[in-house]
Scaffold this motif. Structure first.
Motif, PDB file in Angstrom:
ATOM      1  N   ASP A 115       0.887  -1.164   0.000  1.00  0.00           N
ATOM      2  CA  ASP A 115       0.000   0.000   0.000  1.00  0.00           C
ATOM      3  C   ASP A 115       0.922   1.210   0.000  1.00  0.00           C
ATOM      4  O   ASP A 115       1.649   1.442   0.961  1.00  0.00           O
ATOM      5  N   SER A 118      -0.847   6.198  -2.113  1.00  0.00           N
ATOM      6  CA  SER A 118      -2.163   6.415  -1.496  1.00  0.00           C
ATOM      7  C   SER A 118      -2.567   7.870  -1.385  1.00  0.00           C
ATOM      8  O   SER A 118      -2.701   8.422  -0.287  1.00  0.00           O
ATOM      9  N   ASN A 120      -4.572  11.544  -1.757  1.00  0.00           N
ATOM     10  CA  ASN A 120      -5.868  12.074  -1.377  1.00  0.00           C
ATOM     11  C   ASN A 120      -6.448  12.877  -2.530  1.00  0.00           C
ATOM     12  O   ASN A 120      -5.756  13.692  -3.143  1.00  0.00           O
ATOM     13  N   HIS A 155      -4.264   3.216  -2.082  1.00  0.00           N
ATOM     14  CA  HIS A 155      -5.441   3.299  -1.207  1.00  0.00           C
ATOM     15  C   HIS A 155      -5.913   4.760  -1.193  1.00  0.00           C
ATOM     16  O   HIS A 155      -5.583   5.527  -0.283  1.00  0.00           O
ATOM     17  N   GLY A 157      -7.420   8.322  -0.867  1.00  0.00           N
ATOM     18  CA  GLY A 157      -8.185   9.047   0.149  1.00  0.00           C
ATOM     19  C   GLY A 157      -9.344   9.730  -0.560  1.00  0.00           C
ATOM     20  O   GLY A 157      -9.229  10.864  -0.998  1.00  0.00           O
ATOM     21  N   TYR A 304     -11.584   6.372   9.358  1.00  0.00           N
ATOM     22  CA  TYR A 304     -10.382   5.924   8.641  1.00  0.00           C
ATOM     23  C   TYR A 304     -10.003   4.498   9.091  1.00  0.00           C
ATOM     24  O   TYR A 304      -9.733   3.627   8.264  1.00  0.00           O
ATOM     25  N   ASP A 308      -9.763   0.871   7.148  1.00  0.00           N
ATOM     26  CA  ASP A 308      -8.535   0.076   7.090  1.00  0.00           C
ATOM     27  C   ASP A 308      -8.769  -1.360   7.562  1.00  0.00           C
ATOM     28  O   ASP A 308      -8.125  -2.290   7.069  1.00  0.00           O
ATOM     29  N   ARG A 315      -8.061  -7.490   1.500  1.00  0.00           N
ATOM     30  CA  ARG A 315      -6.776  -7.875   0.900  1.00  0.00           C
ATOM     31  C   ARG A 315      -6.422  -9.309   1.262  1.00  0.00           C
ATOM     32  O   ARG A 315      -5.903 -10.061   0.433  1.00  0.00           O
ATOM     33  N   TYR A 326       2.363  -1.420   4.568  1.00  0.00           N
ATOM     34  CA  TYR A 326       1.758  -0.091   4.506  1.00  0.00           C
ATOM     35  C   TYR A 326       2.882   0.922   4.562  1.00  0.00           C
ATOM     36  O   TYR A 326       3.473   1.136   5.624  1.00  0.00           O
ATOM     37  N   VAL A 328       3.685   4.200   4.895  1.00  0.00           N
ATOM     38  CA  VAL A 328       3.002   5.423   5.337  1.00  0.00           C
ATOM     39  C   VAL A 328       3.853   6.113   6.406  1.00  0.00           C
ATOM     40  O   VAL A 328       4.504   5.444   7.213  1.00  0.00           O
ATOM     41  N   GLN A 332       1.560   8.137  11.397  1.00  0.00           N
ATOM     42  CA  GLN A 332       0.429   7.204  11.525  1.00  0.00           C
ATOM     43  C   GLN A 332       0.812   5.931  12.283  1.00  0.00           C
ATOM     44  O   GLN A 332       0.102   4.923  12.231  1.00  0.00           O
ATOM     45  N   HIS A 335      -2.018   4.808  14.551  1.00  0.00           N
ATOM     46  CA  HIS A 335      -3.149   4.301  13.763  1.00  0.00           C
ATOM     47  C   HIS A 335      -2.931   2.834  13.379  1.00  0.00           C
ATOM     48  O   HIS A 335      -3.806   1.985  13.582  1.00  0.00           O
ATOM     49  N   PHE A 336      -1.758   2.537  12.832  1.00  0.00           N
ATOM     50  CA  PHE A 336      -1.540   1.160  12.374  1.00  0.00           C
ATOM     51  C   PHE A 336      -1.376   0.184  13.534  1.00  0.00           C
ATOM     52  O   PHE A 336      -1.836  -0.949  13.466  1.00  0.00           O
TER      53      PHE A 336
HETATM   54  N1  ARG Z   1      -4.286   8.767   2.252  1.00  0.00           N
HETATM   55  C1  ARG Z   1      -3.601   8.599   3.497  1.00  0.00           C
HETATM   56  C2  ARG Z   1      -2.815   9.854   3.823  1.00  0.00           C
HETATM   57  O1  ARG Z   1      -2.480  10.613   2.946  1.00  0.00           O
HETATM   58  C3  ARG Z   1      -2.640   7.443   3.475  1.00  0.00           C
HETATM   59  C4  ARG Z   1      -3.304   6.103   3.332  1.00  0.00           C
HETATM   60  C5  ARG Z   1      -2.388   5.000   3.722  1.00  0.00           C
HETATM   61  N2  ARG Z   1      -2.954   3.698   3.604  1.00  0.00           N
HETATM   62  C6  ARG Z   1      -3.860   3.149   4.408  1.00  0.00           C
HETATM   63  N3  ARG Z   1      -4.311   1.972   4.138  1.00  0.00           N
HETATM   64  N4  ARG Z   1      -4.266   3.775   5.497  1.00  0.00           N
HETATM   65  O2  ARG Z   1      -2.515  10.058   4.983  1.00  0.00           O
END
Ligand code: ARG
Length: 565
Positions: A115, A118, A120, A155, A157, A304, A308, A315, A326, A328, A332, A335-336
């Motif tokens: 991923d 991703s 937005n 992914h 946004g 969010y 996920d 997946r 991921y 990212v 975050q 979050h994960f």
């Molecule tokens: N669009 C999100 C951002 O810009 C990141 C997404 C990452 N992937 C996910 N599965 N949460 O912060």
């Protein structure tokens, strides 16, 4: 060729396994001691002998294979010198067999979801997106090379009340011609205007919510407007993906999971994991020192994290992944951690295969802070263009005769940016400077590309053709500089594997710099093309192997290598 394995097979120590011996073999700090050594200190206790006596005894028992020239016992170490002619033959044959484009390893049947990028919708693609895009794109190539099937997932946004606000702003002030012309920049300005107007006209917020509800309910006109914003955004980022050589197998973004969250919420409910908190529904994670994971807001809206959770399940069901990465930013992290913990609490055995690959921040030297709200951002597109312009200027000065300057400048400029993103350990924050990234002498992409072009020019001067290796005089390559280059060439696959295991393309970047530096030392000390036919043939072959390894290694980092520059 795994020389450590040859040595581990050779040395027999009572009560010590081959694996243990293998793991103990290291590289002597001083090259005159050879290429490998076995320190004998750690066997001293169990054998009740001094390290010196052990090394002496081991040496006396050795029967050396052709790969090894000599073994010496020195102060408790058993030092090995490789037979350099054999090293050269094995090493260069192996690289030459791979050809100009290294084929991917045979499939291992495992799928790795990645991923990354991703983006937005209706937000500018700025320099902050460089790392996720470059790291993910590079890992995609690395895993494919190693025989995995990589699945690249963008992914998107593309869900949330902000899109209702955007539609509302568009309805009030939008101008189709302007949006057509300036794309996301125009959308961004509408969004900024919405916020400044909403300060004095609070009813706007309500209107924005109403439009979002219309999107949710599938109102035809509103959805059509929103879909157009999506297309516009994707069209713009696609131009960047094309320049970086990046592809995706799926653009299933947040909105894709609208109809896939209900089963996950029901499962959480069934398993007794959902609890009420101020009217919202959450999963308690206090046992793990984390704040609760919010699943449903008071008004029943999903979040969010809810998306996920649904995405991870999807997946798993769709790709049966070996790992789901991921890529990212570290912002975050929590979050994960929460999402993965919830999956674990749900009893998903595969939760442990979901891996957050975090990275630090990128900023521009002397640049202002990045803020989307105010609409002031450094666009990645502009960064790439600036780098390409600067590259073209340098190329014009260095090589005025070069054909196709624009194409080479594109490779060098874009390569410089991508390399600076990929050449430091990903978690470090990075301040990016054009001058450093574009230097032909520093630890940069242009330096690697230049070394590659130098190899190409030597090969063309020497009329090199990859042919029969049967008549090669491998002894020509017994000197230290040649042996260093060949030893490095030999390590390529190990380095790529290590980069994949640690999710660190920077290990490949470091390796390529070492290889280029090592080749350039060789080049200073040895004439490649001379009257000595045998020496010329061997050194041209070595040059060809360096060239193909640089080219393929760079391609794992999304960087193209020009033949001339
Ligand atoms: N669009 C999100 C951002 O810009 C990141 C997404 C990452 N992937 C996910 N599965 N949460 O912060």
């Amino acid at each position: 060729m795994d020389y450590k394995k040859i040595i581990a097979d050779l040395v027999k120590i009572d009560g010590v396994s081959k694996e243990e011996i293998y793991a103990s073999i290291s590289v002597p700090p001083r090259r005159e001691n050879g290429e490998f050594c076995l320190p004998c200190f750690k066997f001293s206790k169990s054998l009740r002998m001094s390290p010196v006596a052990i090394a002496d005894k081991l040496k006396s028992e050795l029967v050396l294979p052709p790969e090894i020239q000599s073994a010496e016992s020195v102060a408790g170490y058993l030092n090995f010198k490789l037979n350099r002619a054999v090293l050269a033959e094995n090493g260069l044959r192996a690289v030459a067999e791979k050809g100009d484009v290294f084929a991917n390893k045979p499939s291992n049947g495992k799928t790795v979801c990645i991923d990354y990028s991703s983006v937005n919708i209706a937000k500018p693609f700025h320099i902050g997106h460089l790392l996720t895009t470059a790291l993910g794109g590079s890992l995609y190539r690395i895993f494919n090379y190693l025989g995995y099937k990589a699945v690249g997932i963008n992914h998107l946004g593309d869900w949330g009340t902000q899109f209702g606000k955007l539609v509302s702003a568009y309805k009030r002030w939008g101008n189709d011609a302007d949006i057509e012309k300036r794309g996301v920049t125009a959308l961004m300005e509408l969004y900024v205007k919405f916020h400044s107007e909403a300060d004095s006209e609070p009813a706007l917020e309500e209107e924005g919510r109403r439009y979002f509800k219309l999107i949710e309910d599938g109102d035809e006109e509103t959805v059509r407007i929103f879909e157009r914003f999506k297309e516009l955004t994707l069209k713009e980022v696609q131009k960047i993906y094309d320049r970086l050589g990046i592809t995706f197998d799926s653009y299933a973004g947040e909105s894709f999971y609208n109809d896939k969250m209900q089963p996950v919420i029901a499962e959480l409910e069934d398993k007794g994991l959902l609890i009420e908190s101020d009217g919202a529904k959450v999963v308690d994670l206090s046992d793990f020192d984390m704040p609760p994971c919010l699943i449903l807001k008071k008004d029943g809206a999903t979040l969010y994290a809810t998306r996920d959770l649904a995405a991870a399940q999807y997946r798993h069901d769709t790709y049966d992944f070996y790992k789901c990465l991921y890529v990212v930013a570290y912002q975050q992290n929590l979050h994960f951690k929460q999402v993965f913990k919830v999956l674990e609490k749900m009893g998903k055995s595969w939760a442990a295969d979901c891996i957050h690959v975090p990275f630090g921040m990128v900023s521009l030297e002397g640049g202002e802070a990045l803020s989307t709200r105010k609409g002031k951002v450094v666009l990645l597109r502009d960064v790439l263009s600036t780098a390409v312009e600067k590259a073209e200027k340098i190329i014009r000065e260095k090589n005025p005769e070069l054909e196709d300057k624009a194409a080479v400048a594109e490779m060098v400029g874009v390569g410089a940016i991508v390399f600076s993103a990929l050449s430091t350990s990903r978690i470090k924050d990075m301040v990016f400077s054009y001058d450093k990234a574009l230097s032909f002498e520093g630890e940069t992409a242009p330096y690697l590309q230049y070394t590659h072009a130098r190899c190409a020019s030597i090969l063309s001067k020497g009329n090199y053709k990859c042919g029969e290796l049967g008549n090669m005089d491998w002894n020509v390559l017994s000197d230290d500089e040649s042996a260093d280059v060949i030893t490095l060439l030999n390590r390529y696959d190990d380095v790529v594997l290590d980069a994949a295991e640690k999710y660190e393309p920077c290990l490949i970047a470091r390796y390529l710099l070492d290889l280029a530096q090592s080749f350039n030392r060789f080049y200073i000390d040895h004439r490649v093309i001379s009257d000595d036919k045998k020496a010329t043939a061997a050194r041209l072959l070595l040059t060809a192997c360096v060239k193909s390894t640089l080219k393929n290694g760079l391609s794992l980092l999304l960087i193209n290598a020009p033949e001339k520059m």
